[in-house]
Scaffold this motif. Structure first.
Motif, PDB file in Angstrom:
ATOM      1  N   LEU A  74       0.822  -1.101  -0.010  1.00 53.46           N
ATOM      2  CA  LEU A  74      -0.025  -0.198  -0.026  1.00 53.46           C
ATOM      3  C   LEU A  74       0.795   1.452   0.080  1.00 53.46           C
ATOM      4  O   LEU A  74       1.722   1.378   1.032  1.00 53.46           O
ATOM      5  N   LEU A  75       0.662   2.082  -0.895  1.00 58.51           N
ATOM      6  CA  LEU A  75       1.386   3.280  -0.986  1.00 58.51           C
ATOM      7  C   LEU A  75       0.645   4.608  -0.734  1.00 58.51           C
ATOM      8  O   LEU A  75      -0.702   4.584  -1.118  1.00 58.51           O
ATOM      9  N   VAL A  76       1.165   5.297   0.355  1.00 59.96           N
ATOM     10  CA  VAL A  76       0.218   6.452   0.929  1.00 59.96           C
ATOM     11  C   VAL A  76       0.815   7.724   0.409  1.00 59.96           C
ATOM     12  O   VAL A  76       1.982   8.006   0.491  1.00 59.96           O
ATOM     13  N   GLY A  77       0.176   8.525   0.118  1.00 60.13           N
ATOM     14  CA  GLY A  77       0.389  10.111   0.048  1.00 60.13           C
ATOM     15  C   GLY A  77       1.509  10.156  -1.194  1.00 60.13           C
ATOM     16  O   GLY A  77       2.381  10.936  -1.072  1.00 60.13           O
ATOM     17  N   GLU A  78       1.021   9.595  -2.328  1.00 63.01           N
ATOM     18  CA  GLU A  78       1.654   9.798  -3.624  1.00 63.01           C
ATOM     19  C   GLU A  78       1.521  11.064  -3.973  1.00 63.01           C
ATOM     20  O   GLU A  78       0.655  11.835  -3.858  1.00 63.01           O
ATOM     21  N   GLY A  79       2.645  11.428  -4.881  1.00 62.11           N
ATOM     22  CA  GLY A  79       2.717  12.733  -5.457  1.00 62.11           C
ATOM     23  C   GLY A  79       2.306  12.468  -6.893  1.00 62.11           C
ATOM     24  O   GLY A  79       1.019  12.635  -7.029  1.00 62.11           O
ATOM     25  N   ASP A  80       3.124  12.372  -7.881  1.00 62.38           N
ATOM     26  CA  ASP A  80       2.783  12.053  -9.151  1.00 62.38           C
ATOM     27  C   ASP A  80       2.717  10.526  -9.567  1.00 62.38           C
ATOM     28  O   ASP A  80       2.690  10.211 -10.649  1.00 62.38           O
ATOM     29  N   PHE A  81       2.765   9.894  -8.370  1.00 65.64           N
ATOM     30  CA  PHE A  81       2.739   8.350  -8.768  1.00 65.64           C
ATOM     31  C   PHE A  81       3.841   7.740  -9.383  1.00 65.64           C
ATOM     32  O   PHE A  81       3.765   6.442  -9.776  1.00 65.64           O
ATOM     33  N   SER A  82       5.176   8.587  -9.231  1.00 66.46           N
ATOM     34  CA  SER A  82       6.081   7.701 -10.070  1.00 66.46           C
ATOM     35  C   SER A  82       6.929   6.681  -9.104  1.00 66.46           C
ATOM     36  O   SER A  82       7.579   5.822  -9.774  1.00 66.46           O
ATOM     37  N   PHE A  83       6.576   6.830  -7.912  1.00 61.86           N
ATOM     38  CA  PHE A  83       7.314   5.702  -7.009  1.00 61.86           C
ATOM     39  C   PHE A  83       6.458   4.438  -7.192  1.00 61.86           C
ATOM     40  O   PHE A  83       7.192   3.200  -7.472  1.00 61.86           O
ATOM     41  N   SER A  84       5.184   4.482  -7.328  1.00 62.46           N
ATOM     42  CA  SER A  84       4.375   3.137  -7.571  1.00 62.46           C
ATOM     43  C   SER A  84       4.772   2.763  -8.713  1.00 62.46           C
ATOM     44  O   SER A  84       4.818   1.557  -8.890  1.00 62.46           O
ATOM     45  N   CYS A  85       4.761   3.804  -9.671  1.00 61.01           N
ATOM     46  CA  CYS A  85       5.088   3.331 -11.075  1.00 61.01           C
ATOM     47  C   CYS A  85       6.447   2.604 -11.423  1.00 61.01           C
ATOM     48  O   CYS A  85       6.492   1.593 -12.111  1.00 61.01           O
ATOM     49  N   CYS A  86       7.471   3.052 -10.556  1.00 59.98           N
ATOM     50  CA  CYS A  86       8.782   2.300 -10.569  1.00 59.98           C
ATOM     51  C   CYS A  86       8.677   0.971 -10.274  1.00 59.98           C
ATOM     52  O   CYS A  86       9.011   0.113 -10.820  1.00 59.98           O
ATOM     53  N   LEU A  87       7.994   0.581  -9.023  1.00 60.29           N
ATOM     54  CA  LEU A  87       7.504  -0.865  -8.682  1.00 60.29           C
ATOM     55  C   LEU A  87       6.920  -1.512  -9.609  1.00 60.29           C
ATOM     56  O   LEU A  87       7.454  -2.566 -10.101  1.00 60.29           O
ATOM     57  N   ALA A  88       5.994  -0.833 -10.193  1.00 59.22           N
ATOM     58  CA  ALA A  88       5.210  -1.670 -11.294  1.00 59.22           C
ATOM     59  C   ALA A  88       5.966  -2.147 -12.348  1.00 59.22           C
ATOM     60  O   ALA A  88       5.721  -3.267 -12.899  1.00 59.22           O
ATOM     61  N   ARG A  89       6.496  -1.086 -12.975  1.00 56.57           N
ATOM     62  CA  ARG A  89       7.341  -1.222 -14.069  1.00 56.57           C
ATOM     63  C   ARG A  89       8.506  -2.441 -14.097  1.00 56.57           C
ATOM     64  O   ARG A  89       8.613  -3.355 -14.599  1.00 56.57           O
ATOM     65  N   VAL A  90       9.233  -2.432 -12.800  1.00 55.57           N
ATOM     66  CA  VAL A  90      10.214  -3.593 -12.595  1.00 55.57           C
ATOM     67  C   VAL A  90       9.452  -4.877 -12.134  1.00 55.57           C
ATOM     68  O   VAL A  90       9.870  -5.552 -13.068  1.00 55.57           O
ATOM     69  N   PHE A  91       8.331  -4.814 -11.408  1.00 57.26           N
ATOM     70  CA  PHE A  91       7.457  -6.129 -11.303  1.00 57.26           C
ATOM     71  C   PHE A  91       6.861  -6.469 -12.532  1.00 57.26           C
ATOM     72  O   PHE A  91       6.755  -7.759 -12.799  1.00 57.26           O
ATOM     73  N   GLY A  92       6.589  -5.833 -13.360  1.00 57.36           N
ATOM     74  CA  GLY A  92       6.006  -6.130 -14.718  1.00 57.36           C
ATOM     75  C   GLY A  92       4.490  -6.356 -14.155  1.00 57.36           C
ATOM     76  O   GLY A  92       3.992  -6.932 -15.215  1.00 57.36           O
ATOM     77  N   ASP A  93       4.109  -6.134 -13.031  1.00 58.35           N
ATOM     78  CA  ASP A  93       2.584  -6.479 -12.763  1.00 58.35           C
ATOM     79  C   ASP A  93       2.380  -5.567 -11.492  1.00 58.35           C
ATOM     80  O   ASP A  93       3.187  -5.262 -10.544  1.00 58.35           O
ATOM     81  N   ALA A  94       1.264  -4.981 -11.400  1.00 53.47           N
ATOM     82  CA  ALA A  94       0.976  -4.234 -10.145  1.00 53.47           C
ATOM     83  C   ALA A  94      -0.313  -4.621  -9.381  1.00 53.47           C
ATOM     84  O   ALA A  94      -0.806  -3.915  -8.853  1.00 53.47           O
ATOM     85  N   SER A  95      -0.658  -5.819  -9.621  1.00 51.71           N
ATOM     86  CA  SER A  95      -1.898  -6.240  -9.107  1.00 51.71           C
ATOM     87  C   SER A  95      -1.856  -6.251  -7.503  1.00 51.71           C
ATOM     88  O   SER A  95      -2.882  -6.521  -7.084  1.00 51.71           O
ATOM     89  N   ASN A  96      -0.739  -6.396  -7.108  1.00 48.94           N
ATOM     90  CA  ASN A  96      -0.236  -6.359  -5.676  1.00 48.94           C
ATOM     91  C   ASN A  96      -0.366  -4.917  -4.944  1.00 48.94           C
ATOM     92  O   ASN A  96      -0.127  -4.829  -3.877  1.00 48.94           O
ATOM     93  N   ILE A  97      -0.372  -3.906  -5.817  1.00 52.18           N
ATOM     94  CA  ILE A  97      -0.257  -2.527  -5.340  1.00 52.18           C
ATOM     95  C   ILE A  97      -1.497  -2.150  -5.348  1.00 52.18           C
ATOM     96  O   ILE A  97      -2.453  -1.893  -6.260  1.00 52.18           O
ATOM     97  N   VAL A  98      -1.594  -1.188  -4.228  1.00 49.93           N
ATOM     98  CA  VAL A  98      -2.750  -0.082  -4.134  1.00 49.93           C
ATOM     99  C   VAL A  98      -2.039   1.127  -3.861  1.00 49.93           C
ATOM    100  O   VAL A  98      -1.199   1.334  -2.818  1.00 49.93           O
TER     101      VAL A  98
END
Ligand SMILES: C[S@@+](CC[C@H](N)C(=O)[O-])C[C@H]1O[C@@H](n2cnc3c(N)ncnc32)[C@H](O)[C@@H]1O
Length: 339
Positions: free
Chosen positions: A29-53
């Motif tokens: 769970l990512l809280v207080g995101e700005g431009d969502f680039s941190f979440s995006c970094c994880l998603a890009r490396v994982f190649g999947d973001a179904s575990n990410i909120v």
């Protein structure tokens, strides 16, 4: 230069990908995101973001107007299957419709900040930031899997070190497990944001900063935990500033007996929410009492309910005494005003 994320295999032989502390099979769970680039970094490396909120306090419209890259980042997260939530307040997130039934392995808030409210070394400004972090910990601690971690990345230089986030975490039964230097190169594509004011989309200077990792106290931390709790004063909350006379002369609470040990989460909670009038406590108080029961059940080798009920009676008696004490204090304060 960007560091290369790595891969490994989990105990089922499945290929898992890592970005620093985060793994593709963690529920994150990512809280207080700005431009969502941190979440995006994880998603890009994982190649999947179904575990990410991934969440922001701002609404979708505000986010895409504030940050140039936000729409592209959100589109990418959506494409990778992330759950995206806007208007999520870190201080109340436990009660959010889409979050209240969920537990996470990692709950991450990078660079919490309540906005530019004055000089960062002004005590009142520091208190507002601390209240945000305190509210975040209170919620996050109840949204963790048993071995989950709450991560806060934060500057460690003055005046930011005065937030004393370790102590704030301890009020929610969270114990510092590690403090790791935060290096932005570990997160390819992440752009830290000021998040407020005319330059919301600009980065702020990171300087020296760390990721503070917290986990829930466990039975084996008992000696550290009780020492930590008993030697540190709870942080001041808004009502304490408004009614210092009442709160500073604490109503008598016996805090070294068994009842206090059984209901320690409840007591921590009562201190940190004192005077806050909202319906949140109708959910949170039973929850805190239940945590005490669960811990008591896990620790006791005799029928825990016998002990629990006698401790509950003692708690009820203490609460009555405390209410009487506080009513008397209020009457004393009102008396000079002829009320
Ligand atoms: C300094 S910015 C950091 C943004 C982002 N985490 C980053 O690392 O770039 C602080 C963030 O905290 C958010 N924020 C402030 N108060 C909040 C609250 N009560 N709940 C959730 N987020 C909050 C702001 O919207 C802003 O996005």
């Amino acid at each position: 230069m960007a560091r290369i994320p790595w891969e490994s295999y989990d105990s089922y032989g499945e290929n898992v990908k890592w970005v620093k502390h985060y793994c593709s099979n963690h529920q994150i769970l990512l809280v207080g995101e700005g431009d969502f680039s941190f979440s995006c970094c994880l998603a890009r490396v994982f190649g999947d973001a179904s575990n990410i909120v991934a969440t922001s306090l701002d609404s979708y419209d505000v986010v895409i107007n504030k940050y140039e890259r936000a729409k592209a980042n959100l589109d990418m997260l959506y494409h990778f299957g992330a759950k995206l939530l806007h208007g999520v307040d870190a201080m109340k997130m436990k009660l959010h419709t889409d979050l209240q039934m969920r537990k996470f392995d990692r709950i991450v808030y990078n660079f919490p900040h309540a906005g530019f409210l004055g000089k960062e070394d002004d005590n009142r400004v520091i208190t507002v930031h601390k209240n945000l972090v305190c509210g975040f910990f209170k919620n996050a601690s109840r949204m963790l899997h048993p071995h989950g971690e709450v991560h806060v990345s934060h500057k460690t230089t003055k005046p930011f070190d005065l937030w004393n986030i370790e102590e704030l975490a301890s009020q929610s039964s969270l114990l510092l497990s590690e403090r790791v230097k935060f290096e932005i190169e570990d997160y390819p594509g992440y752009a830290n944001k000021r998040g407020e004011g005319e330059r919301s989309d600009c980065p702020f200077p990171l300087g020296e900063c760390c990721t503070f990792k917290f986990r829930l106290y466990s039975e084996s931390d008992e000696s550290i935990g009780s020492h930590h709790r008993s030697t540190q004063e709870p942080q001041m909350c808004s009502s304490e500033r408004a009614y210092p006379n009442i709160v500073m002369n604490h109503a008598p609470i016996v805090n070294n007996n068994q009842c206090h040990q059984v209901f320690r989460e409840y007591f921590d909670h009562a201190r940190s929410t004192f005077g806050q009038a909202d319906d949140y406590i109708f959910h949170s108080v039973p929850h805190m009492l239940r945590i005490g029961l669960e811990r008591c059940s896990a620790e006791s080798n005799v029928n825990p309910l016998n002990h629990y009920i006698s401790h509950l009676k003692e708690l009820q008696y203490m609460c009555k005494r405390r209410i009487e004490y506080l009513q008397n204090r209020l009457l004393e304060i009102d008396r000079p005003y002829g009320l």
